[in-house]
Design a protein around this motif. Structure first.
Motif, PDB file in Angstrom:
ATOM      1  N   PRO A 250       0.820  -1.218   0.000  1.00 34.07           N
ATOM      2  CA  PRO A 250       0.000   0.000   0.000  1.00 34.07           C
ATOM      3  C   PRO A 250       0.852   1.265   0.000  1.00 34.07           C
ATOM      4  O   PRO A 250       1.829   1.379   0.752  1.00 34.07           O
ATOM      5  N   VAL A 251       0.463   2.215  -0.850  1.00 37.74           N
ATOM      6  CA  VAL A 251       1.119   3.516  -0.937  1.00 37.74           C
ATOM      7  C   VAL A 251       0.051   4.573  -0.694  1.00 37.74           C
ATOM      8  O   VAL A 251      -0.924   4.667  -1.456  1.00 37.74           O
ATOM      9  N   CYS A 252       0.215   5.356   0.352  1.00 35.19           N
ATOM     10  CA  CYS A 252      -0.800   6.336   0.753  1.00 35.19           C
ATOM     11  C   CYS A 252      -0.554   7.675   0.063  1.00 35.19           C
ATOM     12  O   CYS A 252       0.430   8.362   0.352  1.00 35.19           O
ATOM     13  N   SER A 253      -1.447   8.051  -0.829  1.00 28.62           N
ATOM     14  CA  SER A 253      -1.370   9.356  -1.481  1.00 28.62           C
ATOM     15  C   SER A 253      -1.992  10.394  -0.561  1.00 28.62           C
ATOM     16  O   SER A 253      -3.178  10.319  -0.240  1.00 28.62           O
ATOM     17  N   LEU A 254      -1.198  11.353  -0.119  1.00 24.66           N
ATOM     18  CA  LEU A 254      -1.680  12.357   0.814  1.00 24.66           C
ATOM     19  C   LEU A 254      -2.539  13.410   0.109  1.00 24.66           C
ATOM     20  O   LEU A 254      -2.195  13.889  -0.976  1.00 24.66           O
ATOM     21  N   ARG A 255      -3.632  13.764   0.741  1.00 21.72           N
ATOM     22  CA  ARG A 255      -4.429  14.896   0.275  1.00 21.72           C
ATOM     23  C   ARG A 255      -3.836  16.148   0.906  1.00 21.72           C
ATOM     24  O   ARG A 255      -3.861  16.319   2.123  1.00 21.72           O
ATOM     25  N   ILE A 256      -3.298  17.014   0.062  1.00 16.03           N
ATOM     26  CA  ILE A 256      -2.588  18.214   0.516  1.00 16.03           C
ATOM     27  C   ILE A 256      -3.190  19.433  -0.174  1.00 16.03           C
ATOM     28  O   ILE A 256      -3.636  19.358  -1.321  1.00 16.03           O
ATOM     29  N   SER A 257      -3.204  20.557   0.508  1.00 16.24           N
ATOM     30  CA  SER A 257      -3.666  21.791  -0.125  1.00 16.24           C
ATOM     31  C   SER A 257      -2.926  22.989   0.441  1.00 16.24           C
ATOM     32  O   SER A 257      -2.607  23.040   1.629  1.00 16.24           O
ATOM     33  N   GLU A 258      -2.661  23.933  -0.436  1.00 13.02           N
ATOM     34  CA  GLU A 258      -2.116  25.220  -0.014  1.00 13.02           C
ATOM     35  C   GLU A 258      -3.140  26.334  -0.211  1.00 13.02           C
ATOM     36  O   GLU A 258      -2.864  27.490   0.098  1.00 13.02           O
ATOM     37  N   ALA A 259      -4.344  25.977  -0.713  1.00 12.72           N
ATOM     38  CA  ALA A 259      -5.315  27.013  -1.075  1.00 12.72           C
ATOM     39  C   ALA A 259      -6.710  26.776  -0.521  1.00 12.72           C
ATOM     40  O   ALA A 259      -7.579  27.646  -0.671  1.00 12.72           O
ATOM     41  N   ASP A 260      -6.935  25.655   0.122  1.00 11.70           N
ATOM     42  CA  ASP A 260      -8.273  25.386   0.638  1.00 11.70           C
ATOM     43  C   ASP A 260      -8.606  26.391   1.743  1.00 11.70           C
ATOM     44  O   ASP A 260      -7.803  26.612   2.648  1.00 11.70           O
ATOM     45  N   PRO A 261      -9.780  27.021   1.682  1.00 12.99           N
ATOM     46  CA  PRO A 261     -10.129  28.020   2.702  1.00 12.99           C
ATOM     47  C   PRO A 261     -10.422  27.419   4.073  1.00 12.99           C
ATOM     48  O   PRO A 261     -10.504  28.146   5.061  1.00 12.99           O
ATOM     49  N   ARG A 262     -10.536  26.102   4.153  1.00 14.76           N
ATOM     50  CA  ARG A 262     -10.846  25.438   5.419  1.00 14.76           C
ATOM     51  C   ARG A 262      -9.559  24.974   6.096  1.00 14.76           C
ATOM     52  O   ARG A 262      -8.783  24.224   5.518  1.00 14.76           O
ATOM     53  N   GLU A 263      -9.343  25.400   7.299  1.00  7.57           N
ATOM     54  CA  GLU A 263      -8.110  25.109   8.017  1.00  7.57           C
ATOM     55  C   GLU A 263      -7.843  23.609   8.114  1.00  7.57           C
ATOM     56  O   GLU A 263      -6.695  23.166   8.045  1.00  7.57           O
ATOM     57  N   ARG A 264      -8.897  22.808   8.259  1.00  7.12           N
ATOM     58  CA  ARG A 264      -8.705  21.373   8.458  1.00  7.12           C
ATOM     59  C   ARG A 264      -8.144  20.668   7.219  1.00  7.12           C
ATOM     60  O   ARG A 264      -7.740  19.515   7.299  1.00  7.12           O
ATOM     61  N   ARG A 346      -1.067  23.912  -6.477  1.00  8.28           N
ATOM     62  CA  ARG A 346      -0.059  22.986  -6.990  1.00  8.28           C
ATOM     63  C   ARG A 346       0.266  21.879  -5.995  1.00  8.28           C
ATOM     64  O   ARG A 346       0.519  20.741  -6.377  1.00  8.28           O
ATOM     65  N   ALA A 347       0.271  22.219  -4.729  1.00 12.03           N
ATOM     66  CA  ALA A 347       0.649  21.239  -3.713  1.00 12.03           C
ATOM     67  C   ALA A 347      -0.266  20.025  -3.742  1.00 12.03           C
ATOM     68  O   ALA A 347       0.175  18.886  -3.521  1.00 12.03           O
ATOM     69  N   GLY A 348      -1.549  20.243  -4.024  1.00 13.72           N
ATOM     70  CA  GLY A 348      -2.491  19.134  -4.053  1.00 13.72           C
ATOM     71  C   GLY A 348      -2.137  18.107  -5.103  1.00 13.72           C
ATOM     72  O   GLY A 348      -2.212  16.892  -4.855  1.00 13.72           O
ATOM     73  N   PHE A 349      -1.740  18.565  -6.262  1.00 11.79           N
ATOM     74  CA  PHE A 349      -1.416  17.651  -7.351  1.00 11.79           C
ATOM     75  C   PHE A 349      -0.020  17.055  -7.195  1.00 11.79           C
ATOM     76  O   PHE A 349       0.207  15.895  -7.545  1.00 11.79           O
ATOM     77  N   LEU A 350       0.905  17.822  -6.638  1.00 11.87           N
ATOM     78  CA  LEU A 350       2.240  17.285  -6.389  1.00 11.87           C
ATOM     79  C   LEU A 350       2.196  16.186  -5.329  1.00 11.87           C
ATOM     80  O   LEU A 350       2.938  15.203  -5.412  1.00 11.87           O
ATOM     81  N   GLY A 351       1.306  16.336  -4.346  1.00  9.35           N
ATOM     82  CA  GLY A 351       1.162  15.304  -3.323  1.00  9.35           C
ATOM     83  C   GLY A 351       0.754  13.975  -3.916  1.00  9.35           C
ATOM     84  O   GLY A 351       1.229  12.906  -3.490  1.00  9.35           O
ATOM     85  N   ALA A 352      -0.151  14.011  -4.907  1.00  7.27           N
ATOM     86  CA  ALA A 352      -0.578  12.782  -5.576  1.00  7.27           C
ATOM     87  C   ALA A 352       0.493  12.272  -6.535  1.00  7.27           C
ATOM     88  O   ALA A 352       0.719  11.061  -6.657  1.00  7.27           O
ATOM     89  N   ALA A 353       1.169  13.191  -7.215  1.00  9.36           N
ATOM     90  CA  ALA A 353       2.169  12.784  -8.200  1.00  9.36           C
ATOM     91  C   ALA A 353       3.356  12.068  -7.557  1.00  9.36           C
ATOM     92  O   ALA A 353       3.905  11.120  -8.127  1.00  9.36           O
ATOM     93  N   VAL A 354       3.766  12.497  -6.359  1.00  4.03           N
ATOM     94  CA  VAL A 354       4.905  11.815  -5.725  1.00  4.03           C
ATOM     95  C   VAL A 354       4.516  10.399  -5.302  1.00  4.03           C
ATOM     96  O   VAL A 354       5.365   9.502  -5.261  1.00  4.03           O
ATOM     97  N   ALA A 355       3.230  10.186  -5.012  1.00  2.95           N
ATOM     98  CA  ALA A 355       2.782   8.827  -4.700  1.00  2.95           C
ATOM     99  C   ALA A 355       2.930   7.944  -5.934  1.00  2.95           C
ATOM    100  O   ALA A 355       3.350   6.779  -5.836  1.00  2.95           O
ATOM    101  N   GLY A 356       2.598   8.488  -7.113  1.00  7.33           N
ATOM    102  CA  GLY A 356       2.797   7.744  -8.350  1.00  7.33           C
ATOM    103  C   GLY A 356       4.263   7.494  -8.630  1.00  7.33           C
ATOM    104  O   GLY A 356       4.649   6.384  -9.024  1.00  7.33           O
ATOM    105  N   ARG A 357       5.085   8.504  -8.432  1.00  3.61           N
ATOM    106  CA  ARG A 357       6.531   8.339  -8.650  1.00  3.61           C
ATOM    107  C   ARG A 357       7.100   7.271  -7.725  1.00  3.61           C
ATOM    108  O   ARG A 357       7.883   6.410  -8.156  1.00  3.61           O
TER     109      ARG A 357
END
Length: 366
Positions: A250-264, A346-357
């Motif tokens: 199992p490889v966990c792709s992190l959900r990451i954001s630098e722009a989501d208005p919700r702190e959580r 960008r951070a959201g997509f890079l987080g998923a892309a490194v899981a693929g890499r």
């Protein structure tokens, strides 16, 4: 409740895979967007009278906020036939007015039943698990940048949309040759293969599709309630458990954001921290993108804290992002997550892309 409306098809606006978007005029004179599935209601032309479910449309929902064609009473799509002669007895969307019967890859009538009857091992197959459907093209971008010849299967769970044909993303990735096969599990349907659950879906990916890497996520239309546990993405942790139990990696792709208005959801989303940190119970790898500045420090700190709290069950791996921007921009489908494009988050997509890499590196080892 369900909000019913009658209408008449005015025009066909677009089509992809087995889905068609229509413009439908209501008795009020208003014209609305309506989605029809060819396998369910047929391929309709202008002038066809239709029955619509407009519940999501009238509530103003995001991903699913359009009318759904329930039936075209005067233009039934199929002739009357003996349903007992149809192979397969897997019922999806069970006990709803739209339930459909499909042939499961793992059931007795399937040509693959013998292969799957005793299948019990993924033999180290890398399985990338993501919370959001929008992570799929980014994961594949990372995979292809590292190893473009890998054979990839997508397992779609039923936490979001049930019909796979709803996904323009999957249709575009298939057309571009980025995705080799799709498998729908649970109540989801419409994949190249149908399976009872995530476990048999993963086994089919390994033993039938012969995939080198599998990506698992829910369909479009993630559900969240703003509570600690009330979100459909908890299924990501359950998919990690399935992959690990069956001897996958199992490889966990992190959900990451630098722009989501919700702190959580800033930095590493609480969805990932909960699904991987508390729902998953088996060893898994957690690739973390090396991002610049304060965001990068925050993401790394959150990931390390989750790994430490797991008692060593989660292995955190720092992964460089060099070269991934070009890979992401080459995506044959639009990159969009929660209404934000690549340049917005960008951070959201890079987080998923490194899981693929990272998964591509594992695939070249096994």
């Amino acid at each position: 409740m369900i909000q019913w409306r009658r209408g008449v098809v005015v025009e066909v606006r677009s089509r992809w895979a087995g889905a068609v978007e229509y413009a439908v005029r209501l008795p009020s004179g208003d014209v609305v967007r309506a989605l029809g599935y060819v396998e369910v209601v047929g391929d309709l032309g202008p002038g066809t009278a239709v029955l619509l479910n407009t519940t999501a449309l009238e509530r103003g929902l995001g991903t699913g906020g359009l009318a759904i064609v329930v039936a075209a009473p005067d233009a039934l799509p199929h002739p009357v036939e003996d349903v007992t002669a149809v192979r397969g007895h897997l019922v999806k969307a069970r006990y709803t007015p739209s339930q459909t019967m499909v042939l499961g890859v793992d059931e007795q009538d399937s040509e693959h039943h013998e292969v799957l009857a005793g299948a019990d091992d993924l033999a180290g197959l890398p399985v990338v698990v993501a919370d959001l459907h929008s992570a799929l093209p980014a994961v594949l971008a990372g995979l292809r940048e590292a190893a473009p010849s890998l054979r990839v299967a997508y397992v779609m769970t039923d936490g979001g949309a049930l019909p796979l044909d709803f996904s323009r993303t999957v249709a575009g990735l298939r057309d571009a040759g980025w995705l080799d096969a799709s498998i729908t599990v649970g109540q989801a349907f419409g994949g190249d293969l149908e399976a009872v659950n995530v476990h048999t879906g993963l086994l089919a990916a390994r033993h039938v599709v012969r995939a080198d890497v599998v990506v698992v996520s829910q369909g479009p239309g993630n559900l969240g309630t703003g509570t600690r546990w009330g979100f459909s993405g908890t299924s990501a942790g359950e998919a990690v458990n399935a992959a690990g139990t069956l001897g996958g990696r199992p490889v966990c792709s992190l959900r990451i954001s630098e722009a989501d208005p919700r702190e959580r959801h800033l930095g590493v989303s609480h969805h990932s921290l909960t699904a991987y940190g508390r729902v998953s119970l088996v060893p898994a790898d957690v690739p973390v993108p090396l991002l610049p500045g304060g965001l990068g420090a925050r993401v790394l700190e959150q990931a390390r804290a989750m790994g430490a709290a797991s008692g060593g069950r989660l292995s955190v791996h720092e992964v460089e992002t060099d070269g991934l921007e070009a890979a992401l921009r080459s995506s044959p489908v639009t990159l969009s997550t929660m209404g934000r494009g690549y340049d917005d988050d960008r951070a959201g997509f890079l987080g998923a892309a490194v899981a693929g890499r990272y998964a591509a590196r594992l695939a070249r080892v096994i």
